[in-house]
Design an enzyme around this catalytic site. Structure first.
Site, mmCIF file in Angstrom:
data_model
loop_
_atom_site.group_PDB
_atom_site.id
_atom_site.type_symbol
_atom_site.label_atom_id
_atom_site.label_comp_id
_atom_site.label_asym_id
_atom_site.label_seq_id
_atom_site.Cartn_x
_atom_site.Cartn_y
_atom_site.Cartn_z
ATOM 1 N N LYS A 70 -4.291 3.656 2.676
ATOM 2 C CA LYS A 70 -5.310 2.896 1.944
ATOM 3 C C LYS A 70 -6.418 3.825 1.448
ATOM 4 O O LYS A 70 -6.914 3.675 0.331
ATOM 5 C CB LYS A 70 -5.880 1.807 2.846
ATOM 6 C CG LYS A 70 -4.847 0.726 3.192
ATOM 7 C CD LYS A 70 -5.323 -0.132 4.353
ATOM 8 C CE LYS A 70 -4.307 -1.203 4.720
ATOM 9 N NZ LYS A 70 -4.651 -1.845 6.014
ATOM 10 N N LYS B 137 0.829 -1.222 0.000
ATOM 11 C CA LYS B 137 0.000 0.000 0.000
ATOM 12 C C LYS B 137 0.849 1.252 0.000
ATOM 13 O O LYS B 137 0.470 2.270 -0.559
ATOM 14 C CB LYS B 137 -0.953 0.014 1.180
ATOM 15 C CG LYS B 137 -0.253 0.095 2.514
ATOM 16 C CD LYS B 137 -1.146 -0.221 3.676
ATOM 17 C CE LYS B 137 -0.313 -0.698 4.842
ATOM 18 N NZ LYS B 137 0.184 -2.078 4.712
ATOM 19 N N GLU C 91 1.921 -5.200 14.944
ATOM 20 C CA GLU C 91 3.366 -5.349 14.831
ATOM 21 C C GLU C 91 4.026 -5.004 16.169
ATOM 22 O O GLU C 91 3.429 -4.361 17.027
ATOM 23 C CB GLU C 91 3.914 -4.356 13.791
ATOM 24 C CG GLU C 91 3.232 -4.372 12.462
ATOM 25 C CD GLU C 91 3.704 -5.531 11.593
ATOM 26 O OE1 GLU C 91 4.835 -6.004 11.814
ATOM 27 O OE2 GLU C 91 2.938 -5.972 10.729
ATOM 28 N N GLY D 158 -0.841 -11.459 17.129
ATOM 29 C CA GLY D 158 -0.226 -11.249 15.816
ATOM 30 C C GLY D 158 -0.950 -10.214 14.969
ATOM 31 O O GLY D 158 -0.627 -10.030 13.800
#
Lengths: 442, 442
Positions: B212, B113, B197, B194
């Site tokens: 985005k 992106k 990050e 998960g």
């Protein structure tokens, strides 16, 4: 027929078969957004002619500017038409027009779920044989791009479940019933609003949703089926009592068109059908409002995705037709027709027998108010290995020593449930018909 | 570079730049569903090589079978690679690899992106110049086919609003906060699962969603923008108090990326930004759960449609990459590359100035508990022509003669709200910072 590139006319010429609600929507969209559409298609798209029954009828808006004809041969097979857009509905003559157009080398766009659902094989074979394309995004769920999504976005994935609210009319009626209206008055309002046809039979008996499900099963599972191959029950038997029970149990009632991949004893089958379901209130499908459509897809890689929007109406459906026209125009202009859009119907898994389809159930019985009744019924269910999830006794409704019992079961095959119902109806303590609905579970 | 048809190898040869989570997903999907994918693409798709940093690292599953290289030139510009799949992330060297591949006549699929959002113009120009395609479905909203939908299904329509939950990590955190968790503990759980990050900065400050949104604005409105051109506020300032206020007022708080076409005084602009919003509980976006993404689109012909699904993860994102690969493979095999997939960036409407964007607002003030305070505040708001929708006084929280006031306003420009806030902070009776959030209204 020469292609645009070949004859140098640099415009994609469209003929409409039918100029009703959707046809007028197509004309309107092409007229309002012509410039943007040309930029996206890479070539102008022009409606050259429309086939109508009555040339004298006055038409509003952009439809008023379209040249009319009453002769199908002015469009089907005509050398000045590149793309035939079939918006007539019904089987014949629509089916012959579509196959004749393909045979003459024309591209076809259709919004006709009936011919795609019942004669998809014939149509796709004609397309392949003549190296032409058939586009039918508008045939299922109006403005929701579900055909395109199954064909393109989900092309890399293995779909395991597809559950949709595919008929807006019945969704509107069922929602109105949930808020206390009777079936009859909800239907009357739906007709006033233009959601339901004067003859609403194919909506309310589930046949319209079943046709659409048959088309989606072909795309999602590669199984070639027609709607008469799976169970189909509409909304005409739903009652206010069921609506209240559902709400009390934490469900909304929705007419769902559903198909799932199920592996039993190593054999993969598709369990499919159109039925009213109790849908848990937390599930996205339980909240689909008004006359909207929605499709919930579960697949191996993506997990679950949801597509929701207007399922009908001239502009939404017209918009889907024009999206197909843009794709068709790109292919006509680039000389790449017949390239990829129609998937051959592969030898997919077979449909499960209707008796083998499994789900939890809701039951409502009226029984004599005396000791031992509940024991008799639960014993009978246990004999068919049906285990209960919940049982509740309702307030007695009248004064004749009867009482309502509402039960939900754990997943049970339709066959076992049908046998149990037959036995239940033989019990003297059970009064009248036992009401039964499926419960949605993943 | 010779095309497959020309060299007769009858297979589309793919090189992966990066073999992490998404790359492994792509390998897995191509390996598991290879036969089905070949049927749909019309040609086999084979991963020939993958660029990695460390060739010695053991890789699980299908990724373990991929030939590895540490030299980019084995893939970018290599004569035995038809399609370059860029899964590295970040700006450089990813951007150079993508433009070099296009210049060498390769087709590009990217899930990045950042480069599409910040350097889309450069990339699309390189594609057009070299008559090649860039596919980037995976760059926005993982498994939801929103790029394809905007480009194909909505090609016939004029989008007027696009509002999305485009970052799953923050949606997860905000939902957890709504159920009583602190920001810190919700973030910690998201990291454990998960979703987030180790360095979650670009998620929680809204930058990921803004990238985005910039991509989607280009497709939906034809306006070429980068994320630094519109307002962006993340979720780090959200408090448990705001969550409770929102619930009490009938809202859920969601981080929304939003762009709307607005006509003021005959001039059309796009009001865009990424902000936490109070979303009415009836709205579909208020109920998007967990780390899911959803995009709500309003357009002239279709009305409103909703697309919901997983926004991240190796398999969902991998699935979007493979859908692009199938399209790319069809074009490579048919020799129809550079045909249509990349829209030129048109001269669309301009972005509105941030001060001109309009919405209703939620305010929470802590004020001294004495007469005349509310009058002072409402007078100040009236001076900026801000009218109130609701005012409620909260229970005093401590014992120091302070009280909380929660207000919602009617639609008000950001400029007027900022001026009012500045004045409010000058009032002695207002203690600490006034908390402000936007309210979603159509």
């Amino acid at each position: 027929m020469k292609s645009q590139n070949a004859n140098g006319s640099k415009v994609v010429r469209v003929g409409l078969l039918g100029l009703g609600n959707v046809g007028a929507g197509v004309a309107e969209i092409l007229s309002t957004h012509g410039e943007m559409i040309e930029a996206r298609a890479g070539v102008p798209i022009r409606i050259v002619k429309a086939l109508v029954r009555n040339k004298r009828r006055k038409r509003q808006g952009a439809a008023g500017d379209v040249t009319l004809t009453t002769k199908a041969s002015d469009i089907v097979g005509a050398s000045d038409i590149d793309v035939v857009v079939e918006l007539m509905g019904g089987i014949e003559p629509a089916l012959s027009y579509v196959t004749d157009a393909l045979a003459a080398g024309q591209t076809v766009v259709t919004a006709n779920k009936a011919i795609v659902a019942a004669h998809g094989k014939t149509i796709f074979q004609a397309a392949r044989k003549n190296k032409r394309d058939v586009h039918f995004e508008a045939a299922v769920a109006g403005g929701i791009p579900i055909i395109r999504t199954l064909r393109e976005a989900l092309a890399s994935d293995r779909v395991t479940e597809l559950t949709g609210i595919l008929n807006g009319t019945t969704n509107y009626i069922v929602e109105a019933m949930a808020s206390g209206q009777s079936y009859e008055s909800a239907l009357a309002v739906a007709q006033e609003l233009g959601y339901a046809e004067a003859d609403p039979t194919l909506d309310v008996n589930g046949a319209d949703a079943a046709d659409k499900l048959a088309i989606l099963i072909g795309l999602a599972f590669g199984a070639s089926v027609t709607r008469n191959k799976f169970g189909c029950v509409g909304i005409t038997e739903l009652t206010g009592e069921m609506m209240m029970d559902a709400a009390e149990l934490g469900f909304a009632i929705k007419l769902l068109a559903r198909a799932r991949r199920v592996v039993t004893g190593g054999v993969e089958t598709i369990q499919a059908g159109v039925f009213p379901y109790l849908v848990p209130l937390g599930h996205a499908l339980s909240a689909v409002p008004d006359a909207q459509n929605a499709i919930y897809v579960r697949s191996d890689s993506l997990g679950t995705t949801l597509y929701q929007g207007p399922g009908a109406g001239g502009l939404p459906t017209g918009s889907a037709v024009v999206a197909d026209l843009i794709e068709a125009a790109r292919n006509v202009a680039a000389g790449t027709r017949g390239r990829s859009t129609v998937q051959p119907t592969r030898a997919g898994p077979k449909l499960a027998k209707s008796g083998d389809t499994v789900c939890p159930w809701y039951l409502r019985l009226t029984v004599a108010e005396k000791p031992g009744v509940l024991a008799a019924i639960t014993t009978l269910l246990a004999d068919e290995s049906i285990s209960l999830a919940t049982v509740s006794q309702m307030e007695p409704s009248g004064d004749d020593n009867e009482v309502g019992i509402v039960m939900t079961t754990h997943p049970t095959s339709t066959g076992a449930m049908e046998r149990a119902l037959k036995k239940m109806h033989r019990l003297k303590v059970v009064r009248g018909e036992v009401q039964v609905l499926r419960v949605y579970a993943e």
